[in-house]
Motif scaffolding. Structure first.
Motif, PDB file in Angstrom:
ATOM      1  N   VAL A 397       0.836  -1.197   0.000  1.00 29.36           N
ATOM      2  CA  VAL A 397       0.000   0.000   0.000  1.00 29.36           C
ATOM      3  C   VAL A 397       0.871   1.247   0.000  1.00 29.36           C
ATOM      4  CG1 VAL A 397      -2.036  -1.026   1.060  1.00 29.36           C
ATOM      5  CG2 VAL A 397      -0.195  -0.195   2.515  1.00 29.36           C
ATOM      6  N   TYR A 398       0.419   2.222  -0.759  1.00 32.64           N
ATOM      7  CA  TYR A 398       1.070   3.521  -0.873  1.00 32.64           C
ATOM      8  C   TYR A 398       0.012   4.587  -0.620  1.00 32.64           C
ATOM      9  CZ  TYR A 398       4.477   0.478  -3.100  1.00 32.64           C
ATOM     10  OH  TYR A 398       5.352  -0.547  -3.367  1.00 32.64           O
ATOM     11  N   PRO A 399       0.385   5.852  -0.455  1.00 34.16           N
ATOM     12  CA  PRO A 399      -0.610   6.883  -0.109  1.00 34.16           C
ATOM     13  C   PRO A 399      -1.863   6.874  -0.984  1.00 34.16           C
ATOM     14  CG  PRO A 399       1.591   7.783   0.096  1.00 34.16           C
ATOM     15  CD  PRO A 399       1.759   6.394  -0.463  1.00 34.16           C
ATOM     16  N   ASN A 400      -1.705   6.674  -2.297  1.00 33.90           N
ATOM     17  CA  ASN A 400      -2.872   6.714  -3.185  1.00 33.90           C
ATOM     18  C   ASN A 400      -2.952   5.477  -4.077  1.00 33.90           C
ATOM     19  OD1 ASN A 400      -3.820   9.429  -2.469  1.00 33.90           O
ATOM     20  ND2 ASN A 400      -1.875  10.081  -3.392  1.00 33.90           N
ATOM     21  N   LYS A 401      -2.408   4.354  -3.576  1.00 29.63           N
ATOM     22  CA  LYS A 401      -2.327   3.201  -4.465  1.00 29.63           C
ATOM     23  C   LYS A 401      -2.276   1.906  -3.663  1.00 29.63           C
ATOM     24  CE  LYS A 401       0.635   1.332  -8.168  1.00 29.63           C
ATOM     25  NZ  LYS A 401       1.885   1.548  -8.920  1.00 29.63           N
ATOM     26  N   VAL A 402      -2.947   0.894  -4.186  1.00 33.46           N
ATOM     27  CA  VAL A 402      -2.829  -0.470  -3.676  1.00 33.46           C
ATOM     28  C   VAL A 402      -2.266  -1.322  -4.810  1.00 33.46           C
ATOM     29  CG1 VAL A 402      -4.071  -2.500  -2.828  1.00 33.46           C
ATOM     30  CG2 VAL A 402      -4.755  -0.213  -2.071  1.00 33.46           C
ATOM     31  N   LYS A 403      -1.186  -2.014  -4.550  1.00 36.57           N
ATOM     32  CA  LYS A 403      -0.559  -2.867  -5.569  1.00 36.57           C
ATOM     33  C   LYS A 403      -0.673  -4.318  -5.140  1.00 36.57           C
ATOM     34  CE  LYS A 403       3.709  -3.635  -8.184  1.00 36.57           C
ATOM     35  NZ  LYS A 403       5.124  -3.214  -8.369  1.00 36.57           N
ATOM     36  N   SER A 404      -1.442  -5.089  -5.878  1.00 38.66           N
ATOM     37  CA  SER A 404      -1.713  -6.477  -5.520  1.00 38.66           C
ATOM     38  C   SER A 404      -0.530  -7.377  -5.860  1.00 38.66           C
ATOM     39  CB  SER A 404      -2.955  -6.981  -6.263  1.00 38.66           C
ATOM     40  OG  SER A 404      -4.077  -6.186  -5.969  1.00 38.66           O
ATOM     41  N   THR A 405      -0.499  -8.528  -5.215  1.00 37.84           N
ATOM     42  CA  THR A 405       0.541  -9.513  -5.461  1.00 37.84           C
ATOM     43  C   THR A 405       0.003 -10.638  -6.333  1.00 37.84           C
ATOM     44  OG1 THR A 405      -0.061 -10.859  -3.545  1.00 37.84           O
ATOM     45  CG2 THR A 405       1.542  -9.064  -3.190  1.00 37.84           C
ATOM     46  N   HIS A 406       0.919 -11.417  -6.900  1.00 40.98           N
ATOM     47  CA  HIS A 406       0.531 -12.635  -7.620  1.00 40.98           C
ATOM     48  C   HIS A 406      -0.162 -13.607  -6.667  1.00 40.98           C
ATOM     49  CE1 HIS A 406       0.743 -16.035 -10.390  1.00 40.98           C
ATOM     50  NE2 HIS A 406       1.216 -16.749  -9.375  1.00 40.98           N
ATOM     51  N   GLN A 407       0.246 -13.589  -5.401  1.00 40.18           N
ATOM     52  CA  GLN A 407      -0.377 -14.473  -4.420  1.00 40.18           C
ATOM     53  C   GLN A 407      -1.864 -14.160  -4.281  1.00 40.18           C
ATOM     54  OE1 GLN A 407       2.003 -14.761  -0.727  1.00 40.18           O
ATOM     55  NE2 GLN A 407       3.622 -13.726  -1.862  1.00 40.18           N
ATOM     56  N   MET A 408      -2.215 -12.882  -4.270  1.00 38.69           N
ATOM     57  CA  MET A 408      -3.628 -12.504  -4.203  1.00 38.69           C
ATOM     58  C   MET A 408      -4.384 -13.074  -5.398  1.00 38.69           C
ATOM     59  SD  MET A 408      -6.340 -10.625  -5.369  1.00 38.69           S
ATOM     60  CE  MET A 408      -5.558  -9.518  -6.565  1.00 38.69           C
ATOM     61  N   LYS A 467      -2.588  -2.273 -23.408  1.00 40.46           N
ATOM     62  CA  LYS A 467      -1.354  -3.034 -23.259  1.00 40.46           C
ATOM     63  C   LYS A 467      -1.302  -3.555 -21.829  1.00 40.46           C
ATOM     64  CE  LYS A 467       3.667  -2.799 -23.832  1.00 40.46           C
ATOM     65  NZ  LYS A 467       4.837  -1.964 -24.228  1.00 40.46           N
ATOM     66  N   ILE A 468      -1.235  -4.864 -21.688  1.00 37.54           N
ATOM     67  CA  ILE A 468      -1.210  -5.482 -20.363  1.00 37.54           C
ATOM     68  C   ILE A 468       0.225  -5.697 -19.942  1.00 37.54           C
ATOM     69  CG2 ILE A 468      -1.991  -7.401 -18.931  1.00 37.54           C
ATOM     70  CD1 ILE A 468      -4.260  -5.736 -20.106  1.00 37.54           C
ATOM     71  N   LYS A 469       0.639  -4.949 -18.929  1.00 39.44           N
ATOM     72  CA  LYS A 469       1.992  -5.116 -18.403  1.00 39.44           C
ATOM     73  C   LYS A 469       2.049  -6.378 -17.542  1.00 39.44           C
ATOM     74  CE  LYS A 469       5.609  -2.799 -15.738  1.00 39.44           C
ATOM     75  NZ  LYS A 469       5.975  -1.598 -14.930  1.00 39.44           N
ATOM     76  N   ASN A 470       3.022  -7.214 -17.839  1.00 36.27           N
ATOM     77  CA  ASN A 470       3.137  -8.506 -17.156  1.00 36.27           C
ATOM     78  C   ASN A 470       3.632  -8.323 -15.723  1.00 36.27           C
ATOM     79  OD1 ASN A 470       4.007 -11.212 -16.369  1.00 36.27           O
ATOM     80  ND2 ASN A 470       3.912 -11.713 -18.556  1.00 36.27           N
ATOM     81  N   ARG A 471       2.903  -8.919 -14.760  1.00 39.30           N
ATOM     82  CA  ARG A 471       3.295  -8.832 -13.359  1.00 39.30           C
ATOM     83  C   ARG A 471       3.608 -10.224 -12.773  1.00 39.30           C
ATOM     84  NH1 ARG A 471       0.004  -4.675 -10.942  1.00 39.30           N
ATOM     85  NH2 ARG A 471       0.211  -5.785  -8.971  1.00 39.30           N
ATOM     86  N   LEU A 472       3.898 -11.186 -13.632  1.00 36.82           N
ATOM     87  CA  LEU A 472       4.230 -12.529 -13.158  1.00 36.82           C
ATOM     88  C   LEU A 472       5.611 -12.511 -12.505  1.00 36.82           C
ATOM     89  CD1 LEU A 472       3.122 -15.484 -13.257  1.00 36.82           C
ATOM     90  CD2 LEU A 472       4.583 -15.812 -15.271  1.00 36.82           C
ATOM     91  N   PRO A 473       5.742 -13.023 -11.274  1.00 37.68           N
ATOM     92  CA  PRO A 473       7.062 -13.051 -10.632  1.00 37.68           C
ATOM     93  C   PRO A 473       8.083 -13.795 -11.493  1.00 37.68           C
ATOM     94  CG  PRO A 473       5.351 -13.586  -9.040  1.00 37.68           C
ATOM     95  CD  PRO A 473       4.686 -13.548 -10.385  1.00 37.68           C
ATOM     96  N   ARG A 474       9.303 -13.283 -11.491  1.00 38.35           N
ATOM     97  CA  ARG A 474      10.335 -13.820 -12.373  1.00 38.35           C
ATOM     98  C   ARG A 474      10.545 -15.319 -12.162  1.00 38.35           C
ATOM     99  NH1 ARG A 474      12.329 -14.179 -17.164  1.00 38.35           N
ATOM    100  NH2 ARG A 474      13.893 -15.803 -17.009  1.00 38.35           N
ATOM    101  N   GLU A 475      10.449 -15.785 -10.914  1.00 35.60           N
ATOM    102  CA  GLU A 475      10.719 -17.201 -10.661  1.00 35.60           C
ATOM    103  C   GLU A 475       9.647 -18.121 -11.247  1.00 35.60           C
ATOM    104  OE1 GLU A 475       8.721 -15.565  -6.849  1.00 35.60           O
ATOM    105  OE2 GLU A 475      10.225 -14.919  -8.328  1.00 35.60           O
ATOM    106  N   LEU A 476       8.507 -17.547 -11.666  1.00 34.01           N
ATOM    107  CA  LEU A 476       7.448 -18.356 -12.268  1.00 34.01           C
ATOM    108  C   LEU A 476       7.448 -18.293 -13.790  1.00 34.01           C
ATOM    109  CD1 LEU A 476       4.468 -17.565  -9.851  1.00 34.01           C
ATOM    110  CD2 LEU A 476       6.103 -19.461  -9.751  1.00 34.01           C
TER     111      LEU A 476
END
Length: 483
Positions: A397-408, A467-476
């Motif tokens: 979480v940031y002041p004006n942003k929520v950034k989800s994880t791959h786990q979520m 354009k969908i920016k890829n957020r897949l963790p590198r190890e996956l």
């Protein structure tokens, strides 16, 4: 026939002469040929449907699509032996999207027995369970699915290098209720005496039952090594029993065959403690073929055309008095999320995805700018044992942003009602290779988007004007994989 079976077994391998003599200490003479023929035969492929993400009926449809033949495993209704289609160029089982998405777990059939034996008489709705030697996670994920993510499972693993693969499998399978610890399981009973409703000790062992995977497993067999391993197993089973609540249930299992590591360790427990043996004779149809006079299961490879396995079940009498109480050692690095921030996070997921990220029995905790989802009573374990990982990280979480994880995305994403984008096979392949995706997605708002393939979440991305920016963790990332 025996000579031909032996020749088949040792073709290209070397079987210890000591083991050839030792076999007769646990194997009925009339079963010798069948035993060696089974040991020299390829092991059948088997999988367990992960019912947290996929129904058995849906898995049957998946199997039909791949032309897999299915045979039900008699002791596990979610388990199947597979006859894979002999199709050139078909993906390996572990590279199928359904496996990557966590819809099923590749697990040897006999390995499914201990969790079934552990929970077949489940009475608690929110049990406290420990898997004392958990990596890579087959039995932990099976227990979590059987519990439907309720209660708390402590998954302990002595090997630090194996914790990462354990955690990865938990995330892939959508497991919410597991805490990971990294300690010598011989100490568990001292850290948390009399605290667990259910204890699974799938003990380190000589591995004789896995000979069908690796014929060379028998080449260096020595009875002295088996006896050394048995001493460790005796220490572990005493620790496991000490950690058990009065009235609690303990499963001791191994993937080996010698009585020194199996029957004698189980008998040691009943000789040294007040443990009551619970017979496994009626665990499944056909179990009587593997039952011992004590009520243990001694699964030899030829009995069910599987790996070898041993399972024993015990109960601590309700009248047992704990002579020691756990001592608080640790303070958790996590703290409750302040009301305003908690509401911000919950509102974000509800408004953006139509998703409730706080299931019943769970709570949100914070560490720095990280928001984590934990089982409700996690502090109970945290105060006694140093937890390596617990629950999963939901977001930053940031002041004006929520950034989800791959786990979520992996654990909760299938329940979302909005911001989901269906990918075709080419797009899904690009995503799993770590690439961004160009797509016409006018019905998807800017920001985070859950990516689906064939009806199930495969990951999360960031929509930036199509354009969908890829957020897949590198190890996956799998560089050359194509669906």
């Amino acid at each position: 026939m025996f000579e031909s079976a032996i020749k088949k077994l040792i073709s290209g391998a070397k079987v210890s002469a000591d083991y050839l003599a030792h076999v007769h200490t646990f194997l009925p003479e009339q079963a010798t040929d069948d035993f060696w023929l089974a040991c020299g035969s390829p092991l059948r492929v088997s999988v367990r449907v992960n019912t947290l993400k996929c129904s058995i009926d849906e898995f049957r449809q998946i199997a039909y699509r791949y032309c897999w033949g299915l045979e039900e495993i008699p002791w596990c209704k979610e388990g199947f032996w597979l006859k894979l289609a002999d199709t050139e160029g078909q993906l390996s089982l572990g590279n199928t999207p359904e496996h990557i998405q966590g819809l099923f777990y590749i697990q040897e059939a006999s390995s499914m027995l201990p969790p079934i034996a552990l929970l077949n008489s489940l009475t608690e709705s929110e049990p406290l369970v420990v898997d004392m030697a958990a990596a890579p996670g087959s039995k932990t994920t099976q227990i979590a699915a059987m519990l439907e993510n309720k209660g708390i499972i402590l998954a302990n693993e002595l090997s630090a290098s194996r914790l990462k693969s354990l955690h990865s499998n938990l995330v892939r399978c959508g497991i919410l209720n597991v805490s990971l610890s990294h300690l010598d399981a011989c100490q568990l009973g001292d850290f948390m005496p009399g605290q667990f409703d259910y204890v699974l000790l799938d003990a380190p062992c000589g591995g004789e039952g896995t000979v069908r995977k690796d014929i060379n497993a028998l080449s260096e067999w020595r009875l002295s090594q088996i006896n050394e391993m048995a001493q460790l197993q005796k220490s572990l089973i005493l620790s496991a029993y000490k950690a058990l609540k009065p009235g609690g249930v303990l499963i001791y299992s191994t993937c080996t065959l010698s009585k020194e590591e199996n029957h004698q360790v189980a008998d040691f427990l009943t000789a040294e403690t007040n443990a009551e043996t619970l017979s496994l004779k009626g665990l499944f149809t056909g179990a009587e073929k593997a039952i011992t006079p004590q009520g243990y299961l001694h699964v030899l490879p030829h009995l069910f055309d599987s790996e070898g396995f041993f399972v024993a079940k015990f109960r601590k009498p309700q009248s047992t008095v704990n002579d020691k109480q756990p001592v608080v050692h640790y303070a958790s690095p996590f703290h409750p999320v302040v009301r305003k921030l908690k509401q911000q996070v919950l509102d974000y997921y509800q408004n953006h995805f139509g998703l409730n990220v706080l299931p019943d029995g769970y709570k949100l905790l914070q560490r720095e700018n990280e928001i984590w989802l934990f089982p409700q009573n996690i502090e109970f374990i945290n105060q006694y044992i140093k937890i390596n990982r617990a629950g999963f990280q939901l977001a930053q979480v940031y002041p004006n942003k929520v950034k989800s994880t791959h786990q979520m995305a992996s654990c909760l994403g299938n329940a979302a009602k909005e911001q989901k984008l269906d990918l075709n096979s080419e797009q899904a392949s690009m995503f799993i290779q770590g690439n961004n995706i160009e797509t016409d997605c006018n019905d998807i708002r800017s920001g985070e988007v859950l990516l689906k393939y064939q009806g199930h979440i495969i990951g999360i991305g960031q929509n930036q004007k199509g354009k969908i920016k890829n957020r897949l963790p590198r190890e996956l990332v799998r560089d050359n994989l194509k669906f």
